[in-house]
Design an enzyme around this catalytic site. Structure first.
Site, mmCIF file in Angstrom:
data_model
loop_
_atom_site.group_PDB
_atom_site.id
_atom_site.type_symbol
_atom_site.label_atom_id
_atom_site.label_comp_id
_atom_site.label_asym_id
_atom_site.label_seq_id
_atom_site.Cartn_x
_atom_site.Cartn_y
_atom_site.Cartn_z
ATOM 1 C CG MET A 1 -1.893 1.035 0.776
ATOM 2 S SD MET A 1 -2.743 0.898 2.855
ATOM 3 C CE MET A 1 -1.298 0.775 4.003
ATOM 4 N N GLY B 1 -5.557 -7.423 2.261
ATOM 5 C CA GLY B 1 -4.817 -6.563 1.237
ATOM 6 C C GLY B 1 -5.368 -5.205 2.137
ATOM 7 C CB CYS B 2 -4.278 -1.487 1.116
ATOM 8 S SG CYS B 2 -4.244 0.184 1.498
ATOM 9 C CG PHE B 3 -5.945 -0.649 6.442
ATOM 10 C CD1 PHE B 3 -5.526 0.154 5.645
ATOM 11 C CD2 PHE B 3 -5.866 -1.343 7.556
ATOM 12 C CE1 PHE B 3 -4.583 1.161 6.106
ATOM 13 C CE2 PHE B 3 -4.532 -0.267 8.194
ATOM 14 C CZ PHE B 3 -3.859 0.640 7.731
#
Length: 228
Positions: free
Chosen positions: A1, A49-51
């Site tokens: 990210m 994955g990226c929050f």
């Protein structure tokens, strides 16, 4: 990210030519089993994955009362973005979803999670983000959540709805630690970010197209909760 401080460094990078596929959605059957909760509110914790994107998807899901980006899987003293980014804390970037079980069930949240929130077949990776902190995981709070999550993964694998087996881990929730304020509501606050536009806004569009009965136009935001 890519953190906010690095946004300017990628402004001229064309993600479409970077070798990463556009976000895809998979139409999935609902879970054959579900949790039949009786409390006024329930919580569930998902990592995918990226929050930023996972939070945004659940913020646009009907019945969700709040969705907070944070960390799960490690200890409280390492639940900080810079430390989690090392990949050595045991944490995964996660989202804690508070929801009204009369409007949306845990099973329906799982359907959203596996269908549009992330790709559950990639190990320790989502899009351009790699490392165990980006792993796919359901952190269950009780035996019912564990049972339904494991049953749904087995159901989807048996139906071969994905081109590869699901690698999502199902682990007990030891603790959830909210992320720093600048990570909250990130997709809503930064829709023009190249990262958000490429990897996260398509997830929201996929939710609307794939599961329209669960889509809400106006997201429920952490910032609005804090003002209340």
């Amino acid at each position: 990210m890519l953190i906010a401080a690095a946004a300017l460094a990628i402004a001229s990078w064309s993600f479409l030519g970077s070798g990463f596929a556009d976000e895809k959605a998979v139409k999935l059957p609902p879970p054959a089993q579900d949790v039949h909760a009786t409390a006024a509110t329930e919580t569930a914790v998902f990592a995918g994955g990226c929050f930023w994107g996972v939070q945004a998807v659940f913020q646009h899901t009907k019945g969700v009362l709040n969705a907070v980006s944070g960390y799960a899987g490690g200890e409280q003293n390492t639940a900080h973005y810079e430390m989690v980014g090392s990949g050595r804390t045991g944490h995964a970037e996660s989202v804690q979803v508070t929801y009204d079980p009369k409007q949306v069930s845990f099973g329906k949240l799982l359907q959203v999670y596996f269908s549009v929130a992330h790709d559950p077949t990639t190990l320790n990776r989502q899009g351009p983000d790699a490392g165990p902190q980006y792993r796919s995981a359901v952190f269950y709070r009780n035996a019912d959540q564990k049972r339904v999550a494991e049953s749904y993964i087995a159901q989807l694998d048996a139906a071969k709805v994905f081109p590869a087996r699901i690698v999502t881990e199902v682990s007990p929730l030891k603790g959830f630690y909210p992320a720093e304020a600048y990570h909250q509501d990130y997709a809503t606050r930064h829709p023009d970010s190249p990262y958000i536009a490429t990897f996260d806004l398509p997830k929201i569009a996929n939710l609307k197209a794939t599961l329209p009965q669960l889509y809400r136009e106006q997201p429920v935001l952490v910032s609005a909760q804090s003002k209340g």
